[in-house]
Design a protein around this motif. Structure first.
Motif, PDB file in Angstrom:
ATOM      1  N   VAL A 145       0.838  -1.194   0.000  1.00 44.16           N
ATOM      2  CA  VAL A 145       0.000   0.000   0.000  1.00 44.16           C
ATOM      3  C   VAL A 145       0.876   1.248   0.000  1.00 44.16           C
ATOM      4  CG1 VAL A 145      -1.740   1.298   1.276  1.00 44.16           C
ATOM      5  CG2 VAL A 145      -1.862  -1.209   1.185  1.00 44.16           C
ATOM      6  N   SER A 146       0.545   2.186  -0.874  1.00 47.15           N
ATOM      7  CA  SER A 146       1.307   3.429  -0.961  1.00 47.15           C
ATOM      8  C   SER A 146       1.177   4.265   0.306  1.00 47.15           C
ATOM      9  CB  SER A 146       0.831   4.248  -2.160  1.00 47.15           C
ATOM     10  OG  SER A 146       1.183   3.645  -3.375  1.00 47.15           O
ATOM     11  N   VAL A 147       2.242   5.038   0.574  1.00 40.47           N
ATOM     12  CA  VAL A 147       2.290   5.929   1.730  1.00 40.47           C
ATOM     13  C   VAL A 147       2.499   7.351   1.223  1.00 40.47           C
ATOM     14  CG1 VAL A 147       3.582   6.545   3.819  1.00 40.47           C
ATOM     15  CG2 VAL A 147       3.166   4.127   3.263  1.00 40.47           C
ATOM     16  N   ILE A 148       1.722   8.281   1.739  1.00 34.13           N
ATOM     17  CA  ILE A 148       1.774   9.678   1.288  1.00 34.13           C
ATOM     18  C   ILE A 148       3.126  10.290   1.617  1.00 34.13           C
ATOM     19  CG2 ILE A 148       0.737  11.973   1.580  1.00 34.13           C
ATOM     20  CD1 ILE A 148      -1.896  10.439   2.288  1.00 34.13           C
ATOM     21  N   ALA A 149       3.655  11.081   0.660  1.00 36.18           N
ATOM     22  CA  ALA A 149       4.994  11.649   0.810  1.00 36.18           C
ATOM     23  C   ALA A 149       4.978  13.160   1.016  1.00 36.18           C
ATOM     24  CB  ALA A 149       5.848  11.311  -0.418  1.00 36.18           C
ATOM     25  N   ASN A 150       3.866  13.829   0.763  1.00 36.87           N
ATOM     26  CA  ASN A 150       3.861  15.293   0.819  1.00 36.87           C
ATOM     27  C   ASN A 150       2.783  15.839   1.757  1.00 36.87           C
ATOM     28  OD1 ASN A 150       1.774  14.456  -1.075  1.00 36.87           O
ATOM     29  ND2 ASN A 150       1.581  16.609  -1.648  1.00 36.87           N
ATOM     30  N   GLY A 151       3.032  17.019   2.263  1.00 31.12           N
ATOM     31  CA  GLY A 151       2.023  17.751   3.025  1.00 31.12           C
ATOM     32  C   GLY A 151       1.735  17.213   4.406  1.00 31.12           C
ATOM     33  N   SER A 152       0.652  17.680   4.980  1.00 27.05           N
ATOM     34  CA  SER A 152       0.311  17.363   6.371  1.00 27.05           C
ATOM     35  C   SER A 152      -0.054  15.904   6.578  1.00 27.05           C
ATOM     36  CB  SER A 152      -0.862  18.242   6.823  1.00 27.05           C
ATOM     37  OG  SER A 152      -2.005  18.018   6.000  1.00 27.05           O
ATOM     38  N   LEU A 153      -0.403  15.192   5.500  1.00 23.24           N
ATOM     39  CA  LEU A 153      -0.766  13.776   5.607  1.00 23.24           C
ATOM     40  C   LEU A 153       0.423  12.848   5.351  1.00 23.24           C
ATOM     41  CD1 LEU A 153      -4.200  13.890   3.751  1.00 23.24           C
ATOM     42  CD2 LEU A 153      -3.839  13.572   6.209  1.00 23.24           C
ATOM     43  N   ALA A 154       1.611  13.379   5.199  1.00 25.84           N
ATOM     44  CA  ALA A 154       2.801  12.556   4.946  1.00 25.84           C
ATOM     45  C   ALA A 154       2.920  11.467   6.004  1.00 25.84           C
ATOM     46  CB  ALA A 154       4.055  13.423   4.928  1.00 25.84           C
ATOM     47  N   GLY A 155       3.188  10.239   5.548  1.00 22.65           N
ATOM     48  CA  GLY A 155       3.308   9.097   6.440  1.00 22.65           C
ATOM     49  C   GLY A 155       2.021   8.300   6.573  1.00 22.65           C
ATOM     50  N   THR A 156       0.913   8.839   6.099  1.00 23.90           N
ATOM     51  CA  THR A 156      -0.375   8.135   6.144  1.00 23.90           C
ATOM     52  C   THR A 156      -0.488   7.193   4.955  1.00 23.90           C
ATOM     53  OG1 THR A 156      -1.400  10.082   7.168  1.00 23.90           O
ATOM     54  CG2 THR A 156      -2.882   8.436   6.214  1.00 23.90           C
ATOM     55  N   SER A 157      -0.995   5.991   5.186  1.00 22.45           N
ATOM     56  CA  SER A 157      -1.160   5.052   4.078  1.00 22.45           C
ATOM     57  C   SER A 157      -2.409   5.405   3.275  1.00 22.45           C
ATOM     58  CB  SER A 157      -1.257   3.611   4.583  1.00 22.45           C
ATOM     59  OG  SER A 157      -2.551   3.336   5.081  1.00 22.45           O
ATOM     60  N   LEU A 158      -2.374   5.068   1.989  1.00 24.86           N
ATOM     61  CA  LEU A 158      -3.524   5.296   1.120  1.00 24.86           C
ATOM     62  C   LEU A 158      -4.741   4.530   1.641  1.00 24.86           C
ATOM     63  CD1 LEU A 158      -4.828   6.423  -1.433  1.00 24.86           C
ATOM     64  CD2 LEU A 158      -3.768   4.558  -2.725  1.00 24.86           C
TER      65      LEU A 158
END
Length: 325
Positions: A49-62
């Motif tokens: 599962v992809s993980v967010i790389a930018n902004g305030s949600l960085a580190g959150t999984s899709l």
């Protein structure tokens, strides 16, 4: 939650047929892998599962974001249809050698055997070495018996449609179409969320330990579309500075936007997320709350709630724009 256009951490895949174009052309550093054959740029596949790389949600999984934001992220109708599984998978593929000859099951067969979705996909050729080719479908009328005769005699490729290709070519591959990507191609792939492949022939390759990869000869027989088609390459208008529909199917629609100027996109009539895959040039995506720079090889997920964006460029750009209509 305040959503915005999302970039994700690249997932690198070591493949026996991989090369260096992911690094050399797309500038993605896959160290310490010896060969990178694939990158998964946007994935809801449970094992990757992809993980967010930018902004305030960085580190959150899709996956976690989809569970919390539902239709706000992917569209109301899409959420009703797909639930908590993100419905598309976006990849880059570097074939430093021929991939295996393979086929993918459709939804019905995949559900019966694997409790999974099937795999319909499309390819966009980013770069092609001189003389590079791929296989899509059959080159003549074929039935199951003729196929088995050619396969068992070691002459399967005699009845497969081999095409020399160049950058900008598009191939749509519905589930059931026999295919392979040939040596010397760098491809962007958009597909259903599925990792089910029936490998038919792998050119007798062995891995570093001398082992051949598993084949799925019997399983493939029930999946193959034995019909012959006169054309397999997707014809599309290559006019610049206009939105061109290249692929439309129940699983995704993909436009090509080749622009040498700034461009505005209004998604207010869509009940869907939108994915941008940048295949040439660069631009800055401006949205009401901010902006994000996009380079060749970048992929963006624009949430369904984001209705209007501006693409500002000084270099020009070409993108694949995909959504579920």
């Amino acid at each position: 939650m305040n959503l915005y256009p999302l970039k994700f951490k690249t997932i690198f895949k070591d493949k026996i047929w991989g090369g260096s174009k992911i690094k050399d052309i797309l500038h993605k550093d896959f160290s310490p892998l010896p060969n990178c054959g694939e990158t998964w740029e946007i994935s809801g596949v449970s094992s990757d599962v992809s993980v967010i790389a930018n902004g305030s949600l960085a580190g959150t999984s899709l996956a976690d974001l989809l569970k919390s934001e539902k239709g706000k992220l992917i569209g109301k109708v899409n959420y009703e249809r797909f639930g908590d599984e993100f419905p598309l998978l976006v990849k880059f593929i570097d074939a430093n050698d021929d991939l295996s000859i393979q086929v993918h099951p459709d939804d019905k067969l995949a559900e019966k055997r694997h409790q999974s979705k099937g795999k319909t996909e499309m390819w966009y050729v980013l770069q092609a070495d001189e003389g590079a080719s791929l296989i899509s479908g059959f080159s003549e009328e074929v039935d199951r018996d003729k196929y088995l005769g050619k396969f068992n005699s070691g002459h399967l490729t005699d009845i497969l449609n081999k095409e020399e290709v160049k950058a900008g070519d598009i191939f749509f591959l519905p589930a059931g179409r026999i295919h392979t990507i040939g040596k010397g191609l760098l491809i962007a792939e958009i597909q259903q969320t599925s990792d089910i492949t029936y490998r038919i022939y792998d050119f007798d390759r062995v891995d570093a330990h001398g082992h051949k990869r598993e084949l799925h000869v019997e399983e493939a027989l029930d999946a193959i579309d034995f019909n012959y088609y006169e054309s397999y390459k997707t014809a599309y208008d290559k006019t610049k500075n206009t939105v061109v529909k290249a692929v439309e199917c129940p699983y995704f629609t993909t436009h090509v936007l080749d622009s040498d100027r700034d461009f505005s996109r209004d998604y207010s009539n869509l009940d869907s997320f939108v994915i941008h895959v940048c295949v040439e040039g660069s631009y800055t995506l401006k949205y009401p709350e901010g902006e994000i720079d996009v380079l060749k090889g970048d992929c963006l997920l624009i949430p369904a709630c984001e209705q209007r964006v501006e693409l500002k460029t000084s270099t020009g750009f070409k993108i694949l724009e995909s959504f579920i209509a």
